[in-house]
Design a protein around this motif. Structure first.
Motif, PDB file in Angstrom:
ATOM      1  N   LYS A  70       0.813  -1.222   0.000  1.00 16.09           N
ATOM      2  CA  LYS A  70       0.000   0.000   0.000  1.00 16.09           C
ATOM      3  C   LYS A  70       0.848   1.274   0.000  1.00 16.09           C
ATOM      4  O   LYS A  70       0.310   2.371  -0.162  1.00 16.09           O
ATOM      5  CB  LYS A  70      -0.916   0.007   1.221  1.00 16.09           C
ATOM      6  CG  LYS A  70      -1.968  -1.083   1.186  1.00 16.09           C
ATOM      7  CD  LYS A  70      -2.786  -1.077   2.459  1.00 16.09           C
ATOM      8  CE  LYS A  70      -3.760  -2.250   2.468  1.00 16.09           C
ATOM      9  NZ  LYS A  70      -4.494  -2.337   3.746  1.00 16.09           N
ATOM     10  N   MET A  71       2.151   1.128   0.160  1.00 13.98           N
ATOM     11  CA  MET A  71       3.021   2.302   0.219  1.00 13.98           C
ATOM     12  C   MET A  71       3.018   3.012  -1.132  1.00 13.98           C
ATOM     13  O   MET A  71       3.002   2.363  -2.180  1.00 13.98           O
ATOM     14  CB  MET A  71       4.445   1.904   0.615  1.00 13.98           C
ATOM     15  CG  MET A  71       4.548   1.206   1.960  1.00 13.98           C
ATOM     16  SD  MET A  71       3.877   2.178   3.329  1.00 13.98           S
ATOM     17  CE  MET A  71       5.228   3.296   3.602  1.00 13.98           C
ATOM     18  N   PRO A  72       3.036   4.348  -1.115  1.00 13.61           N
ATOM     19  CA  PRO A  72       2.973   5.106  -2.380  1.00 13.61           C
ATOM     20  C   PRO A  72       4.072   4.731  -3.375  1.00 13.61           C
ATOM     21  O   PRO A  72       3.822   4.653  -4.581  1.00 13.61           O
ATOM     22  CB  PRO A  72       3.108   6.563  -1.940  1.00 13.61           C
ATOM     23  CG  PRO A  72       2.688   6.580  -0.501  1.00 13.61           C
ATOM     24  CD  PRO A  72       3.040   5.226   0.054  1.00 13.61           C
ATOM     25  N   TYR A  73       5.271   4.486  -2.903  1.00 14.53           N
ATOM     26  CA  TYR A  73       6.356   4.159  -3.825  1.00 14.53           C
ATOM     27  C   TYR A  73       6.172   2.789  -4.474  1.00 14.53           C
ATOM     28  O   TYR A  73       6.602   2.569  -5.605  1.00 14.53           O
ATOM     29  CB  TYR A  73       7.733   4.271  -3.163  1.00 14.53           C
ATOM     30  CG  TYR A  73       7.866   3.625  -1.812  1.00 14.53           C
ATOM     31  CD1 TYR A  73       8.246   2.305  -1.664  1.00 14.53           C
ATOM     32  CD2 TYR A  73       7.617   4.363  -0.656  1.00 14.53           C
ATOM     33  CE1 TYR A  73       8.369   1.718  -0.418  1.00 14.53           C
ATOM     34  CE2 TYR A  73       7.742   3.795   0.601  1.00 14.53           C
ATOM     35  CZ  TYR A  73       8.116   2.466   0.709  1.00 14.53           C
ATOM     36  OH  TYR A  73       8.239   1.894   1.953  1.00 14.53           O
ATOM     37  N   ILE A  74       5.501   1.870  -3.797  1.00 19.98           N
ATOM     38  CA  ILE A  74       5.201   0.574  -4.396  1.00 19.98           C
ATOM     39  C   ILE A  74       4.041   0.717  -5.379  1.00 19.98           C
ATOM     40  O   ILE A  74       4.080   0.182  -6.494  1.00 19.98           O
ATOM     41  CB  ILE A  74       4.891  -0.492  -3.322  1.00 19.98           C
ATOM     42  CG1 ILE A  74       6.102  -0.701  -2.410  1.00 19.98           C
ATOM     43  CG2 ILE A  74       4.432  -1.805  -3.952  1.00 19.98           C
ATOM     44  CD1 ILE A  74       7.354  -1.204  -3.121  1.00 19.98           C
ATOM     45  N   GLN A  75       3.026   1.466  -4.992  1.00 21.93           N
ATOM     46  CA  GLN A  75       1.894   1.712  -5.888  1.00 21.93           C
ATOM     47  C   GLN A  75       2.371   2.371  -7.186  1.00 21.93           C
ATOM     48  O   GLN A  75       1.915   2.014  -8.274  1.00 21.93           O
ATOM     49  CB  GLN A  75       0.862   2.607  -5.200  1.00 21.93           C
ATOM     50  CG  GLN A  75       0.155   1.960  -4.038  1.00 21.93           C
ATOM     51  CD  GLN A  75      -0.796   0.881  -4.488  1.00 21.93           C
ATOM     52  OE1 GLN A  75      -1.615   1.109  -5.368  1.00 21.93           O
ATOM     53  NE2 GLN A  75      -0.686  -0.296  -3.902  1.00 21.93           N
ATOM     54  N   GLU A  76       3.301   3.298  -7.061  1.00 20.60           N
ATOM     55  CA  GLU A  76       3.814   4.020  -8.227  1.00 20.60           C
ATOM     56  C   GLU A  76       4.534   3.082  -9.193  1.00 20.60           C
ATOM     57  O   GLU A  76       4.288   3.109 -10.401  1.00 20.60           O
ATOM     58  CB  GLU A  76       4.772   5.129  -7.762  1.00 20.60           C
ATOM     59  CG  GLU A  76       5.323   5.975  -8.874  1.00 20.60           C
ATOM     60  CD  GLU A  76       6.251   7.050  -8.352  1.00 20.60           C
ATOM     61  OE1 GLU A  76       7.300   7.257  -8.983  1.00 20.60           O
ATOM     62  OE2 GLU A  76       5.940   7.664  -7.309  1.00 20.60           O
ATOM     63  N   ILE A  77       5.408   2.237  -8.678  1.00 17.72           N
ATOM     64  CA  ILE A  77       6.146   1.340  -9.581  1.00 17.72           C
ATOM     65  C   ILE A  77       5.231   0.274 -10.176  1.00 17.72           C
ATOM     66  O   ILE A  77       5.413  -0.133 -11.327  1.00 17.72           O
ATOM     67  CB  ILE A  77       7.395   0.725  -8.910  1.00 17.72           C
ATOM     68  CG1 ILE A  77       8.335   0.189 -10.001  1.00 17.72           C
ATOM     69  CG2 ILE A  77       7.037  -0.343  -7.911  1.00 17.72           C
ATOM     70  CD1 ILE A  77       9.730  -0.098  -9.559  1.00 17.72           C
ATOM     71  N   MET A  78       4.231  -0.161  -9.428  1.00 16.70           N
ATOM     72  CA  MET A  78       3.318  -1.174  -9.958  1.00 16.70           C
ATOM     73  C   MET A  78       2.523  -0.633 -11.154  1.00 16.70           C
ATOM     74  O   MET A  78       2.146  -1.410 -12.038  1.00 16.70           O
ATOM     75  CB  MET A  78       2.378  -1.675  -8.862  1.00 16.70           C
ATOM     76  CG  MET A  78       3.096  -2.461  -7.759  1.00 16.70           C
ATOM     77  SD  MET A  78       4.055  -3.861  -8.349  1.00 16.70           S
ATOM     78  CE  MET A  78       2.766  -5.067  -8.520  1.00 16.70           C
ATOM     79  N   LYS A  79       2.294   0.673 -11.191  1.00 15.18           N
ATOM     80  CA  LYS A  79       1.578   1.276 -12.320  1.00 15.18           C
ATOM     81  C   LYS A  79       2.418   1.271 -13.591  1.00 15.18           C
ATOM     82  O   LYS A  79       1.883   1.130 -14.685  1.00 15.18           O
ATOM     83  CB  LYS A  79       1.178   2.711 -11.984  1.00 15.18           C
ATOM     84  CG  LYS A  79       0.058   2.817 -10.987  1.00 15.18           C
ATOM     85  CD  LYS A  79      -0.255   4.261 -10.688  1.00 15.18           C
ATOM     86  CE  LYS A  79      -1.262   4.375  -9.561  1.00 15.18           C
ATOM     87  NZ  LYS A  79      -1.481   5.765  -9.147  1.00 15.18           N
ATOM     88  N   ILE A  80       3.733   1.424 -13.464  1.00 17.31           N
ATOM     89  CA  ILE A  80       4.587   1.522 -14.654  1.00 17.31           C
ATOM     90  C   ILE A  80       5.215   0.189 -15.064  1.00 17.31           C
ATOM     91  O   ILE A  80       5.719   0.069 -16.175  1.00 17.31           O
ATOM     92  CB  ILE A  80       5.682   2.595 -14.469  1.00 17.31           C
ATOM     93  CG1 ILE A  80       6.627   2.226 -13.318  1.00 17.31           C
ATOM     94  CG2 ILE A  80       5.072   3.964 -14.292  1.00 17.31           C
ATOM     95  CD1 ILE A  80       7.850   3.107 -13.224  1.00 17.31           C
ATOM     96  N   LEU A  81       5.192  -0.798 -14.187  1.00 17.84           N
ATOM     97  CA  LEU A  81       5.813  -2.087 -14.500  1.00 17.84           C
ATOM     98  C   LEU A  81       5.299  -2.742 -15.783  1.00 17.84           C
ATOM     99  O   LEU A  81       6.117  -3.212 -16.577  1.00 17.84           O
ATOM    100  CB  LEU A  81       5.652  -3.070 -13.342  1.00 17.84           C
ATOM    101  CG  LEU A  81       6.743  -3.099 -12.291  1.00 17.84           C
ATOM    102  CD1 LEU A  81       6.457  -4.200 -11.273  1.00 17.84           C
ATOM    103  CD2 LEU A  81       8.119  -3.254 -12.872  1.00 17.84           C
ATOM    104  N   PRO A  82       4.002  -2.784 -16.032  1.00 21.29           N
ATOM    105  CA  PRO A  82       3.533  -3.504 -17.223  1.00 21.29           C
ATOM    106  C   PRO A  82       4.211  -3.049 -18.522  1.00 21.29           C
ATOM    107  O   PRO A  82       4.525  -3.876 -19.380  1.00 21.29           O
ATOM    108  CB  PRO A  82       2.027  -3.228 -17.242  1.00 21.29           C
ATOM    109  CG  PRO A  82       1.688  -3.030 -15.801  1.00 21.29           C
ATOM    110  CD  PRO A  82       2.885  -2.293 -15.227  1.00 21.29           C
ATOM    111  N   GLU A  83       4.453  -1.774 -18.652  1.00 20.91           N
ATOM    112  CA  GLU A  83       5.108  -1.247 -19.855  1.00 20.91           C
ATOM    113  C   GLU A  83       6.562  -1.707 -19.957  1.00 20.91           C
ATOM    114  O   GLU A  83       7.088  -1.887 -21.058  1.00 20.91           O
ATOM    115  CB  GLU A  83       5.060   0.288 -19.827  1.00 20.91           C
ATOM    116  CG  GLU A  83       5.781   0.941 -20.975  1.00 20.91           C
ATOM    117  CD  GLU A  83       5.818   2.452 -20.843  1.00 20.91           C
ATOM    118  OE1 GLU A  83       6.640   3.068 -21.539  1.00 20.91           O
ATOM    119  OE2 GLU A  83       5.048   3.025 -20.045  1.00 20.91           O
TER     120      GLU A  83
END
Length: 104
Positions: A70-83
């Motif tokens: 739930k940490m913001p830095y994990i949420q942020e990377i999870m959004k860009i990982l698929p690309e």
């Protein structure tokens, strides 16, 4: 007594994103290690295929890992990982049967 939990994540970068992804993954290390429930958080890169990264993490219990996600830095990377990935992220959740080694 709560079971300690390990997570091993296999991350397969597209070759053109290898360096960028390595930088982003490295940026998570100190942040994650500072979380109260983190025992250790280590990043590895394959010697045979430098597009393959492995995260090896140990947490005091599942709720600590859930909070980590739930940490913001994990949420942020999870959004860009698929690309950036050439294959799906693979995560293995493991119950720790031994006591973790702590550095002195």
């Amino acid at each position: 007594m709560k079971k300690k939990l390990s997570l091993v994540a296999f991350i397969y970068a597209k070759p053109e994103y290898q360096d960028e992804l390595a930088t982003k993954l490295k940026s998570l290390i100190d942040l994650s290690r500072s979380e109260a429930g983190c025992i250790n958080y280590d990043l590895h890169q394959s010697s045979d295929d430098p597009t393959v990264f492995i995260m090896y993490e140990n947490w005091h219990d599942r709720s600590d890992l859930d909070q980590h996600f739930k940490m913001p830095y994990i949420q942020e990377i999870m959004k860009i990982l698929p690309e950036m990935l050439r294959a799906p992220l693979v995560m293995h959740y493991l119950d720790m049967l031994s006591n973790p080694i702590t550095s002195s």
